[in-house]
Design an enzyme around this catalytic site. Structure first.
Site, mmCIF file in Angstrom:
data_model
loop_
_atom_site.group_PDB
_atom_site.id
_atom_site.type_symbol
_atom_site.label_atom_id
_atom_site.label_comp_id
_atom_site.label_asym_id
_atom_site.label_seq_id
_atom_site.Cartn_x
_atom_site.Cartn_y
_atom_site.Cartn_z
ATOM 1 N N GLU A 301 0.803 -1.223 0.000
ATOM 2 C CA GLU A 301 0.000 0.000 0.000
ATOM 3 C C GLU A 301 0.837 1.274 0.000
ATOM 4 O O GLU A 301 0.664 2.135 0.852
ATOM 5 C CB GLU A 301 -0.927 0.010 1.232
ATOM 6 C CG GLU A 301 -1.910 -1.122 1.242
ATOM 7 C CD GLU A 301 -2.839 -1.091 2.462
ATOM 8 O OE1 GLU A 301 -4.021 -1.331 2.262
ATOM 9 O OE2 GLU A 301 -2.367 -0.826 3.581
ATOM 10 N N VAL A 302 1.744 1.407 -0.946
ATOM 11 C CA VAL A 302 2.535 2.635 -1.031
ATOM 12 C C VAL A 302 1.763 3.651 -1.865
ATOM 13 O O VAL A 302 1.435 3.397 -3.024
ATOM 14 C CB VAL A 302 3.918 2.351 -1.659
ATOM 15 C CG1 VAL A 302 4.739 3.623 -1.709
ATOM 16 C CG2 VAL A 302 4.633 1.261 -0.868
#
Ligand SMILES: *[C@@H]1O[C@H](CO)[C@@H](O)[C@H](O)[C@H]1NC(C)=O
Ligand SMILES: *[C@@H]1O[C@H](CO)[C@@H](O)[C@H](O)[C@H]1NC(C)=O
Ligand SMILES: *[C@@H]1O[C@H](CO)[C@@H](O)[C@H](O)[C@H]1NC(C)=O
Ligand SMILES: *[C@@H]1O[C@H](CO)[C@@H](O)[C@H](O)[C@H]1NC(C)=O
Ligand SMILES: *[C@@H]1O[C@H](CO)[C@@H](O)[C@H](O)[C@H]1NC(C)=O
Ligand SMILES: *[C@@H]1O[C@H](CO)[C@@H](O)[C@H](O)[C@H]1NC(C)=O
Length: 503
Positions: A301-302
């Site tokens: 989840e960057v």
């Protein structure tokens, strides 16, 4: 039926013949040729307590009856003691209560003895007259998967030390062998680092009370070690690092609105060398305090928005010919973190995005599949690339619903993906994940158990052990057993336990 074992053993043959157990004087002994082990001395004490405790709650005192009686369990450890559990440990064992009421347990490693002691404690049950008895039994047991984990998150909420230990007991009662400690995240940084004390000083909810000191961490690892449970820490980067940035100025990317910083911070800045020096120093310390060969490096989840806003990042990307390709920028970062981790001797686990984004990882990387959109396809892909995999997607226990959701966890068959026999063998296990947004010390344990027990059986027992109707009474019995041992495991369905909570 009374005296059944959770998770179901590989083979469990028992008859209706039962022998009384001399609980008050019960002893564990070594077979003449057995190796001996400090770790087992501790385990014998624990299981004596469990067996005696069962008895204390009953009304009938054992009297030497004129029948065959189980007075001891003879343990045969066939190899030298090991110090720390590992992915490669041998957890197999055989357990026997024969027609002469002689009980024996043998295993090729200390970890197998621990699993066998747990099974032995479970085959004891309380008859209607209050006598503890054991059936004539032969168990031959081994796990189906080598990595059977539980993720607990101590960042969204602080989980008190004794609550962590209570859950490690729960893991031991379910033959779970990995505590995946998601120790830090955006919300707080409770890990007290010796090299970077400002991380918890500024990043913990409270730097005096909501922290895990080096002594706390050592206590968790030791408590788990004695129960044959690995502790794998997760230090998730480059995202999920807001709390990390508070005590380490310059680490995170400054987000811009127009031409000026807006006071917000994004993922770790992948374009400056200081970020990598920091990671190297921190992980070197983590390697020496957590004993396991593996670290979980996160990588999920960057968010790219902040990187996109920052002019220095834009310039760096232009200079490096990757303008506009933020997945590539993420890869540049992850690649260096993987290289640093490998250089300090770590094997690593990553969330699936890391390989989805094309980062080149070491051949021995373990990829954890969490996105619940056809995890079977992802397993086929990851194992097709030759990587080992862990499955977590069907077992996010933070998603709660009314009713018996354990059945959903129980019936998800992890090996049911398209792949060759080699690919199937690359699936090394799975994890039940209880993310911490809505759990703290007040409710984390009942929310975890017995729901995670369903996952424990799926990962330990054979694929054919998948009948929900057959499992229900055994799981109810197991839940009552946990309650009796002091684990506040929530009820499965309407009904009762012989010994209710604190009763
Ligand atoms: C143990 O024996 C009792 C009868 O005494 C029987 O009802 C029960 O099913 C047996 N349990 C197992 C696990 O074989
Ligand atoms: C910790 O933060 C304080 C206050 O900002 C600062 O003076 C100190 O140098 C920092 N310590 C380290 C080791 O970075
Ligand atoms: C960063 O590290 C690289 C490789 O070690 C080196 O070539 C470069 O000069 C360093 N940059 C700075 C600003 O120190
Ligand atoms: C961004 O670049 C400017 C101008 O080159 C420089 O002054 C500033 O320190 C840089 N900021 C960061 C966070 O590197
Ligand atoms: C970027 O591309 C230019 C032009 O093709 C080339 O001269 C330069 O060496 C490249 N820079 C990097 C870091 O790859
Ligand atoms: C496996 O592949 C076949 C043929 O490509 C397909 O029909 C089937 O649905 C796939 N099964 C799974 C579990 O993905």
């Amino acid at each position: 039926s009374p005296g059944s074992v959770w998770p179901h053993p590989f083979s469990h043959v028992s008859t209706a013949q039962t022998f009384p157990v001399a609980v008050e004087t019960f002893v564990f002994t070594y077979a003449p040729k057995s190796f001996k082990c400090d770790l087992l001395a501790e385990a014998f004490k624990r299981y004596e307590m469990i067996i005696i405790n069962k008895h204390i709650q009953t009304l009938v005192t054992f009297r030497q009856l004129n029948t065959l009686t189980v007075t001891s369990l003879q343990v045969n450890l066939m190899a030298a003691c090991e110090e720390y559990p590992s992915l490669d440990m041998d957890e197999s064992y055989t357990l026997d209560v024969n027609s002469m009421a002689q009980a024996s347990l043998s295993a090729k490693s200390v970890w197998g003895v621990l699993r066998g002691l747990e099974s032995f404690s479970q085959i004891l049950w309380e008859s209607d007259s209050g006598q503890i008895v054991a059936n004539k039994t032969n168990i031959i047991d081994k796990p189906r998967y080598a990595h059977r984990g539980i993720l607990l998150d101590t960042s969204r909420h602080y989980q008190p030390l004794d609550v962590l230990l209570e859950n490690i007991d729960g893991m031991a009662y379910n033959k779970i062998n990995v505590f995946h400690w998601h120790i830090v995240d955006d919300q707080s940084f409770p890990y007290v680092s010796t090299v970077y004390p400002n991380l918890s000083q500024m990043g913990a909810f409270n730097p005096l009370t909501h922290i895990y000191t080096p002594e706390d961490v050592a206590a968790v690892i030791e408590y788990a070690r004695l129960r044959g449970i690995r502790v794998v820490p997760e230090f998730d980067t480059p995202g999920h690092t807001t709390s990390m940035g508070k005590g380490q100025p310059g680490l995170l990317t400054e987000c811009y609105t127009g031409c000026s910083p807006n006071g917000n911070y994004g993922p770790i800045n992948p374009t400056v060398n200081t970020s990598y020096t920091f990671i190297k120093n921190l992980f070197t310390e983590v390697k020496s305090s957590f004993k396991d060969a593996y670290i979980h490096l996160g990588g999920d989840e960057v968010s790219f928005a902040c990187w996109q806003s920052n002019p220095n990042i834009t310039k760096w990307m232009k200079d490096n010919n990757i303008t506009g390709d933020y997945s590539k920028l993420e890869s540049v970062y992850i690649q260096q973190v993987l290289d640093i981790s490998a250089a300090i001797g770590y094997s690593y686990i990553v969330w699936q995005e890391v390989v989805d984004n094309g980062v080149k990882v070491k051949a021995d990387t373990v990829v954890e599949v969490w996105i619940n959109n056809h995890p079977d396809n992802e397993l086929a892909k990851v194992t097709g690339m030759g990587y080992r995999a862990l499955l977590a997607a069907p077992w996010y226990l933070d998603y709660i619903s009314t009713g018996e959701d354990w059945k959903r966890y129980y019936t998800y068959e992890p090996s049911n993906f398209n792949g060759t026999a080699e690919q199937k063998a690359l699936l090394i296990g799975g994890e039940a994940c209880l993310w911490g947004e809505y759990v703290d010390g007040s409710n984390v344990t009942p929310r975890l158990w017995p729901r995670a027990s369903a996952v424990a059986e799926r990962l330990w027992s054979q694929e054919t052990v998948n009948d929900v109707d057959a499992a229900t009474p055994r799981l109810h019995q197991h839940r009552c057993r946990m309650v009796q041992r002091g684990i506040p495991a929530e009820p499965l369905h309407p009904g009762y336990c012989k010994h209710e909570w604190r009763n």
